[in-house]
Design an enzyme around this catalytic site. Sequence first.
Site, mmCIF file in Angstrom:
data_model
loop_
_atom_site.group_PDB
_atom_site.id
_atom_site.type_symbol
_atom_site.label_atom_id
_atom_site.label_comp_id
_atom_site.label_asym_id
_atom_site.label_seq_id
_atom_site.Cartn_x
_atom_site.Cartn_y
_atom_site.Cartn_z
ATOM 1 N N LYS A 133 0.866 -1.181 0.000
ATOM 2 C CA LYS A 133 0.000 0.000 0.000
ATOM 3 C C LYS A 133 0.894 1.219 0.000
ATOM 4 O O LYS A 133 2.063 1.145 0.399
ATOM 5 C CB LYS A 133 -0.898 0.022 1.254
ATOM 6 C CG LYS A 133 -2.188 0.762 1.036
ATOM 7 C CD LYS A 133 -3.209 -0.086 0.277
ATOM 8 C CE LYS A 133 -4.491 0.656 0.034
ATOM 9 N NZ LYS A 133 -5.542 -0.243 -0.485
ATOM 10 N N ASP A 173 -6.896 4.096 -4.773
ATOM 11 C CA ASP A 173 -7.551 3.936 -3.469
ATOM 12 C C ASP A 173 -8.217 5.284 -3.175
ATOM 13 O O ASP A 173 -8.571 6.005 -4.120
ATOM 14 C CB ASP A 173 -6.531 3.516 -2.394
ATOM 15 C CG ASP A 173 -7.201 3.030 -1.107
ATOM 16 O OD1 ASP A 173 -7.703 1.898 -1.084
ATOM 17 O OD2 ASP A 173 -7.248 3.800 -0.123
HETATM 18 P P1 NAD Z 1 -13.011 7.336 -2.926
HETATM 19 O O1 NAD Z 1 -12.014 8.387 -2.703
HETATM 20 O O2 NAD Z 1 -13.454 7.057 -4.321
HETATM 21 O O3 NAD Z 1 -14.310 7.585 -2.044
HETATM 22 C C1 NAD Z 1 -14.283 7.815 -0.667
HETATM 23 C C2 NAD Z 1 -15.658 8.270 -0.251
HETATM 24 O O4 NAD Z 1 -15.714 8.382 1.171
HETATM 25 C C3 NAD Z 1 -16.040 9.640 -0.800
HETATM 26 O O5 NAD Z 1 -17.410 9.631 -1.143
HETATM 27 C C4 NAD Z 1 -15.820 10.572 0.392
HETATM 28 O O6 NAD Z 1 -16.610 11.741 0.340
HETATM 29 C C5 NAD Z 1 -16.261 9.658 1.497
HETATM 30 N N1 NAD Z 1 -15.770 10.053 2.823
HETATM 31 C C6 NAD Z 1 -14.626 10.674 3.144
HETATM 32 N N2 NAD Z 1 -14.589 10.891 4.466
HETATM 33 C C7 NAD Z 1 -15.722 10.341 4.967
HETATM 34 C C8 NAD Z 1 -16.257 10.243 6.257
HETATM 35 N N3 NAD Z 1 -15.603 10.716 7.317
HETATM 36 N N4 NAD Z 1 -17.444 9.623 6.411
HETATM 37 C C9 NAD Z 1 -18.098 9.125 5.331
HETATM 38 N N5 NAD Z 1 -17.647 9.209 4.103
HETATM 39 C C10 NAD Z 1 -16.479 9.818 3.915
HETATM 40 O O7 NAD Z 1 -12.384 6.014 -2.271
HETATM 41 P P2 NAD Z 1 -12.722 4.486 -2.612
HETATM 42 O O8 NAD Z 1 -11.736 4.027 -3.622
HETATM 43 O O9 NAD Z 1 -14.170 4.335 -2.841
HETATM 44 O O10 NAD Z 1 -12.306 3.789 -1.234
HETATM 45 C C11 NAD Z 1 -13.211 3.695 -0.139
HETATM 46 C C12 NAD Z 1 -12.763 2.539 0.751
HETATM 47 O O11 NAD Z 1 -12.733 1.332 -0.031
HETATM 48 C C13 NAD Z 1 -11.366 2.657 1.346
HETATM 49 O O12 NAD Z 1 -11.351 2.027 2.614
HETATM 50 C C14 NAD Z 1 -10.502 1.867 0.377
HETATM 51 O O13 NAD Z 1 -9.297 1.422 0.957
HETATM 52 C C15 NAD Z 1 -11.449 0.731 0.074
HETATM 53 N N6 NAD Z 1 -11.174 -0.009 -1.158
HETATM 54 C C16 NAD Z 1 -11.076 0.623 -2.369
HETATM 55 C C17 NAD Z 1 -10.857 -0.132 -3.509
HETATM 56 C C18 NAD Z 1 -10.826 0.495 -4.875
HETATM 57 O O14 NAD Z 1 -10.736 -0.268 -5.867
HETATM 58 N N7 NAD Z 1 -10.933 1.792 -5.029
HETATM 59 C C19 NAD Z 1 -10.670 -1.523 -3.416
HETATM 60 C C20 NAD Z 1 -10.793 -2.132 -2.167
HETATM 61 C C21 NAD Z 1 -11.046 -1.366 -1.048
#
Ligand code: NAD
Length: 443
Positions: A133, A173
Amino acid sequence: MALDSGRKQPASTWTKSDAAKPGAPAVTQGHVNPYEMAVQQFDRVVDLIKLDSGIAEILRHPQRELTVNFPVRMDDGSVHIFTGYRVHHSIARGPAKGGLRFASAVDIDEVRALAMWMTWKCAVVSIPFGGAKGGVACDPKSLSLGELERLTRRFATEISILMSPDRDIPAPDVNTNPQIMAWIMDTYSMHAGHSVTGVVTGKPLSVGGSEGRAEATGRGVLYTIEEAIRRRGNSLQGMSVAVQGFGNVGSVSAKLLDEAGAKVVAVSDSKGGIYNPAGLDIKQLVRHREEQGTVRGFRGTEVVTNAELLELPVDILVPAAYENQITAVNAPRIKAQLVAEGANGPTTPEADRILFDRGITVLPDILCNAGGVTVSYFEWVQDLQEFFWEEAEINAKLKRVMVRAFDAVEQAQENHQADMRTAAYVVGVQRVAEAIKTRGIYP
Ligand code: NAD
């Protein structure tokens, strides 16, 4: 509609004496340091699978960590120093794989935890990658597009001593996206003197991206929820869902769950949440978010806070934002019968125990959100062979991988009479340990 568990909950693997064990939660309330949390989760299975103590010690530590402090020329001419990280937890099963996060809260312990979770996740879905990561401590919303590009390109150069298609392959991410992946691919390629598409995944289609990658994590969340419900003899039709976070994972999960017949009643982003018990029109909501930059203010909804959203009376809760959202403080008040972890590490170990004792099923991150890294693997394979597949083929392959992983976790759950997270750890840790044992300790 109530979610009938349909099966006897296995006896909890938690006991009172666990408090004295390394795997017991370090805090009794609220937030937990993510790396301590990851080690606690790992330690819970060490005894259970009688893991060799030497291998356990190897896996408790990240294999290598790079911290970089690097300058970026800002639009006003000043120079700002940013700090970034790239951590490889384990490369026992293959090249290091894991996303890059741009956020103010990024620090070395968060990156270590996320890297460790990637190791287990890749092993649970049985793809030939180790866990990594990375991230930069920054507030991307305060940067202009030019500043963001310069930050990305300089950070990519700084961590290029680790990156390559056969050594370390980053991906998106939180707050990183296909455009940022394209800049990383371009930066690496400029130094190499030729185009190296396989150095990063989650790229746009025009530069070697894969069909289906943008939706893959949310699609994997859907497949995992569908499997859990199907195996209990129930159907997703009409089940109510709350989704925390409306970014890549949250918005796609909401859209696909809606299309599959569930009723998404609440979603949120960093500005707060919205709720309508009659259900939200997700297509309109996506348009509203694109125009307004937030889900807030969507017509016909009442305002809820992110904390309130987690406690709504729904069948399914999908945390898809950050770590440490379901803690010892709010776990007793969670009403959903199924928690599907779109985010990494949203549930603390103590909350896990509370939910388990309350008969609430948690679909753990290292299984539930593994669709993203699975299609990243497909993207890397397509880049290396320079031959691209159609989306239907990719989604079918993804489903096979997710169902096979679910089967393995369910089998481990039965063998060990454990909760699903422990079972997923059993599967993941055993596969990584097997690789280490087979390779031997060098020299
Ligand atoms: P992203 O940046 O696309 O979206 C994050 C979202 O969370 C946004 O809508 C943001 O406004 C919101 N957010 C931020 N602070 C917040 C809070 N305090 N309370 C509620 N919402 C809040 O990110 P993502 O890629 O969707 O990642 C989200 C989660 O999923 C993370 O934990 C990431 O590690 C995990 N994840 C992502 C992927 C991927 O392919 N992108 C894969 C596996 C896991």
